[in-house]
Design a protein around this motif. Structure first.
Motif, PDB file in Angstrom:
ATOM      1  N   LYS A 175      -2.614  41.251  35.097  1.00 48.39           N
ATOM      2  CA  LYS A 175      -1.766  40.110  35.441  1.00 48.39           C
ATOM      3  C   LYS A 175      -2.093  38.920  34.553  1.00 48.39           C
ATOM      4  CE  LYS A 175      -0.631  41.510  40.073  1.00 48.39           C
ATOM      5  NZ  LYS A 175      -1.187  42.867  39.869  1.00 48.39           N
ATOM      6  N   LEU A 176      -1.759  39.026  33.289  1.00 44.53           N
ATOM      7  CA  LEU A 176      -1.858  37.904  32.343  1.00 44.53           C
ATOM      8  C   LEU A 176      -0.579  37.930  31.532  1.00 44.53           C
ATOM      9  CD1 LEU A 176      -5.431  38.071  30.684  1.00 44.53           C
ATOM     10  CD2 LEU A 176      -4.723  36.644  32.600  1.00 44.53           C
ATOM     11  N   SER A 177      -0.242  36.789  30.915  1.00 45.65           N
ATOM     12  CA  SER A 177       0.901  36.805  29.999  1.00 45.65           C
ATOM     13  C   SER A 177       0.446  37.439  28.677  1.00 45.65           C
ATOM     14  CB  SER A 177       1.407  35.381  29.755  1.00 45.65           C
ATOM     15  OG  SER A 177       0.440  34.690  28.978  1.00 45.65           O
ATOM     16  N   LEU A 178       1.422  37.813  27.840  1.00 43.53           N
ATOM     17  CA  LEU A 178       1.057  38.396  26.543  1.00 43.53           C
ATOM     18  C   LEU A 178       0.197  37.426  25.738  1.00 43.53           C
ATOM     19  CD1 LEU A 178       1.227  40.486  24.254  1.00 43.53           C
ATOM     20  CD2 LEU A 178       3.444  39.498  23.618  1.00 43.53           C
ATOM     21  N   ASP A 179       0.605  36.158  25.670  1.00 47.01           N
ATOM     22  CA  ASP A 179      -0.175  35.199  24.879  1.00 47.01           C
ATOM     23  C   ASP A 179      -1.599  35.045  25.435  1.00 47.01           C
ATOM     24  OD1 ASP A 179       1.953  34.779  23.157  1.00 47.01           O
ATOM     25  OD2 ASP A 179       1.733  32.594  23.183  1.00 47.01           O
ATOM     26  N   GLU A 180      -1.725  35.044  26.766  1.00 52.88           N
ATOM     27  CA  GLU A 180      -3.078  34.913  27.355  1.00 52.88           C
ATOM     28  C   GLU A 180      -3.952  36.101  26.953  1.00 52.88           C
ATOM     29  OE1 GLU A 180      -2.395  32.488  31.548  1.00 52.88           O
ATOM     30  OE2 GLU A 180      -1.829  34.596  31.449  1.00 52.88           O
ATOM     31  N   PHE A 181      -3.356  37.294  27.002  1.00 43.99           N
ATOM     32  CA  PHE A 181      -4.116  38.494  26.609  1.00 43.99           C
ATOM     33  C   PHE A 181      -4.488  38.412  25.130  1.00 43.99           C
ATOM     34  CE2 PHE A 181      -4.250  42.803  24.818  1.00 43.99           C
ATOM     35  CZ  PHE A 181      -5.190  43.412  25.641  1.00 43.99           C
ATOM     36  N   LEU A 182      -3.539  37.983  24.291  1.00 41.40           N
ATOM     37  CA  LEU A 182      -3.813  37.940  22.849  1.00 41.40           C
ATOM     38  C   LEU A 182      -4.897  36.918  22.532  1.00 41.40           C
ATOM     39  CD1 LEU A 182      -0.198  38.362  21.395  1.00 41.40           C
ATOM     40  CD2 LEU A 182      -1.986  40.101  21.649  1.00 41.40           C
ATOM     41  N   GLU A 183      -4.940  35.855  23.318  1.00 41.98           N
ATOM     42  CA  GLU A 183      -6.016  34.872  23.123  1.00 41.98           C
ATOM     43  C   GLU A 183      -7.377  35.540  23.376  1.00 41.98           C
ATOM     44  OE1 GLU A 183      -5.582  31.405  25.535  1.00 41.98           O
ATOM     45  OE2 GLU A 183      -7.101  30.318  24.368  1.00 41.98           O
ATOM     46  N   CYS A 184      -7.447  36.348  24.417  1.00 40.59           N
ATOM     47  CA  CYS A 184      -8.694  37.095  24.707  1.00 40.59           C
ATOM     48  C   CYS A 184      -8.983  38.063  23.565  1.00 40.59           C
ATOM     49  CB  CYS A 184      -8.571  37.882  26.011  1.00 40.59           C
ATOM     50  SG  CYS A 184      -8.289  36.869  27.469  1.00 40.59           S
ATOM     51  N   PHE A 185      -7.938  38.675  23.035  1.00 43.21           N
ATOM     52  CA  PHE A 185      -8.100  39.653  21.945  1.00 43.21           C
ATOM     53  C   PHE A 185      -8.680  38.972  20.704  1.00 43.21           C
ATOM     54  CE2 PHE A 185      -6.734  42.266  18.407  1.00 43.21           C
ATOM     55  CZ  PHE A 185      -6.808  43.562  18.879  1.00 43.21           C
ATOM     56  N   ARG A 297       7.670  39.135  20.225  1.00 50.10           N
ATOM     57  CA  ARG A 297       7.280  39.058  21.640  1.00 50.10           C
ATOM     58  C   ARG A 297       6.261  37.951  21.903  1.00 50.10           C
ATOM     59  NH1 ARG A 297       9.199  43.009  24.840  1.00 50.10           N
ATOM     60  NH2 ARG A 297      10.112  44.785  23.752  1.00 50.10           N
ATOM     61  N   MET A 298       5.408  37.697  20.906  1.00 50.49           N
ATOM     62  CA  MET A 298       4.413  36.626  21.110  1.00 50.49           C
ATOM     63  C   MET A 298       5.039  35.286  20.745  1.00 50.49           C
ATOM     64  SD  MET A 298       1.798  37.430  17.919  1.00 50.49           S
ATOM     65  CE  MET A 298       1.685  39.175  18.217  1.00 50.49           C
ATOM     66  N   SER A 299       4.415  34.189  21.166  1.00 50.43           N
ATOM     67  CA  SER A 299       4.970  32.870  20.836  1.00 50.43           C
ATOM     68  C   SER A 299       4.761  32.588  19.348  1.00 50.43           C
ATOM     69  CB  SER A 299       4.278  31.798  21.673  1.00 50.43           C
ATOM     70  OG  SER A 299       2.935  31.687  21.239  1.00 50.43           O
ATOM     71  N   PRO A 300       5.583  31.715  18.741  1.00 52.71           N
ATOM     72  CA  PRO A 300       5.383  31.372  17.328  1.00 52.71           C
ATOM     73  C   PRO A 300       3.980  30.832  17.063  1.00 52.71           C
ATOM     74  CG  PRO A 300       7.508  30.556  18.095  1.00 52.71           C
ATOM     75  CD  PRO A 300       6.784  31.073  19.301  1.00 52.71           C
ATOM     76  N   GLU A 301       3.448  30.076  18.025  1.00 56.93           N
ATOM     77  CA  GLU A 301       2.099  29.522  17.875  1.00 56.93           C
ATOM     78  C   GLU A 301       1.060  30.655  17.815  1.00 56.93           C
ATOM     79  OE1 GLU A 301       0.546  26.960  17.193  1.00 56.93           O
ATOM     80  OE2 GLU A 301      -1.456  27.271  18.043  1.00 56.93           O
ATOM     81  N   MET A 302       1.212  31.643  18.694  1.00 56.41           N
ATOM     82  CA  MET A 302       0.270  32.772  18.695  1.00 56.41           C
ATOM     83  C   MET A 302       0.420  33.585  17.413  1.00 56.41           C
ATOM     84  SD  MET A 302      -2.200  34.395  19.968  1.00 56.41           S
ATOM     85  CE  MET A 302      -2.470  33.582  21.541  1.00 56.41           C
ATOM     86  N   ASP A 303       1.648  33.713  16.938  1.00 53.33           N
ATOM     87  CA  ASP A 303       1.888  34.450  15.692  1.00 53.33           C
ATOM     88  C   ASP A 303       1.140  33.768  14.536  1.00 53.33           C
ATOM     89  OD1 ASP A 303       3.099  36.430  14.162  1.00 53.33           O
ATOM     90  OD2 ASP A 303       4.831  35.172  13.693  1.00 53.33           O
ATOM     91  N   ARG A 304       1.189  32.434  14.514  1.00 55.35           N
ATOM     92  CA  ARG A 304       0.467  31.692  13.445  1.00 55.35           C
ATOM     93  C   ARG A 304      -1.044  31.869  13.589  1.00 55.35           C
ATOM     94  NH1 ARG A 304       4.702  28.068  14.008  1.00 55.35           N
ATOM     95  NH2 ARG A 304       3.673  26.950  15.712  1.00 55.35           N
TER      96      ARG A 304
END
Ligand code: A3P
Length: 323
Positions: A175-185, A297-304
């Motif tokens: 139960k996390l958003s994609l961006d939250e998970f990617l931040e952990c990644f 699927r990820m936010s532009p900020e996360m993509d950067r």
């Protein structure tokens, strides 16, 4: 060398654990050697994995999770079993091609009665086929002296990480958003990270005679070429007609519709064990099967941030694998 680990103390590890609703109740550890992040339960089996007796005629498949492992398993199994499509369709890939450390990932709360994947891998008739997501330092140490054939498959980290997010939602109800998970990644707080340990270490080994380096992207671009290359590596002959049969069997839609490769039963069993409702319609292990779709699927900020993280990690290396 004995394998040990220390608790991963990082706010994002706490957030990830909460996102799993504390199913990994003992949190995550960082292993020594290897520096790999794993659920604490991994340490119960890590030594047994590291001491696993290797045979010269084994075929090993090593990947970072979500890099096209199942796709390659199906190809390798068929090549090693005279293209026996009938048996392939009747028997789940997990039985035909065991996942070495799988038992060590089953949360302690639901471990009772889980099959012992290490024993399953060991007890296969020769030639044994073994899948693992571990980096070189944690793989069985005999791999580096016995030197069986090893196939490594790499995939773009954005696509692998995004696929891993949806996998965790599907199988573990994350139960996390994609961006939250990617931040952990990106912070190396997700199980099996750091991504670069696995990929860069196998990149360095890619020219060893017993190692074949494949990529998800090559498989998407020219599956026939990867089939021929993999068959040659395994000393198997395939006719052009057989390559066409394999391409058909290994297409995304055919693997998605094949109960032996789409893990439908595994997904449902995991969700039931965790008391999750049935998977929402349309969600399955075979999810999207695309190259580069994760960027949308990820936010532009996360993509950067991801692009910067990639640049930081490949700088100073000769890496030219998928990015
Ligand atoms: P996506 O989630 O991006 O769709 P692994 O087997 O290592 O867990 O990798 C799973 C990923 O490979 C998933 O990616 C899955 O859809 C994709 N995949 C599996 N079989 C495939 C095939 N035949 N063609 C394309 N992609 C495939």
């Amino acid at each position: 060398m004995s394998v040990s680990g220390e608790r991963l103390r990082h706010p994002l590890a706490e957030r990830l654990s909460a996102g799993f609703e504390h199913r990994y109740g003992d949190g995550f550890v960082v292993t020594r050697p290897g520096g790999l992040v794993m659920p604490a339960e991994f340490l119960l089996d890590a030594q047994r994995v590291h001491d696993f007796p290797v045979r010269q005629d084994d075929v090993w498949l090593v990947t970072f999770p979500k890099s096209g492992t199942t796709w390659t398993q199906e190809l390798v199994w068929l090549l090693m079993n005279d293209l026996d499509f009938e048996t392939a369709k009747e028997t789940c890939i997990t039985k035909r091609f065991p996942y070495l450390e799988h038992v060590s990932l089953v949360p302690a709360a639901v471990r009772q009665g889980a099959p012992d994947s290490i024993r399953q891998a060991a007890d296969q008739p020769a030639p044994r086929l073994v899948k693992s997501h571990l980096p070189p330092a944690l793989l069985p140490r005999q791999l580096w002296t016995v030197k069986p054939k090893i196939i490594y498959v790499a995939r773009s980290p954005k696509d692998a990480a995004t696929s891993f997010y949806y996998h965790n939602c599907l199988i573990h109800g994350l139960k996390l958003s994609l961006d939250e998970f990617l931040e952990c990644f990106l912070a190396d707080c997700v199980q099996f990270t750091p991504y670069w340990t696995s990929v860069l270490e196998f990149w360095k080994l890619r020219n060893e005679p017993n190692i074949l380096w494949n990529t998800y992207e090559e498989m998407k671009q020219d599956l026939g070429a990867v089939i021929r290359k993999t068959a040659a590596f395994l000393d198997k002959e395939v006719t052009e007609e057989q390559v066409r049969q394999l391409e058909q069997h290994l297409s995304f839609s055919s693997m998605r519709d094949n109960p032996a490769t789409n893990y439908g039963g595994v997904v449902e069993a995991s969700r039931q064990r965790l008391r999750l409702p049935p998977a929402p319609g349309g969600l399955s292990f075979m999810r999207e099967g695309q190259v580069g779709a994760s960027r949308r699927r990820m936010s532009p900020e996360m993509d950067r941030r991801f692009d910067q993280w990639i640049r930081d990690h490949v700088r100073g290396t000769d890496y030219s694998g998928p990015l």
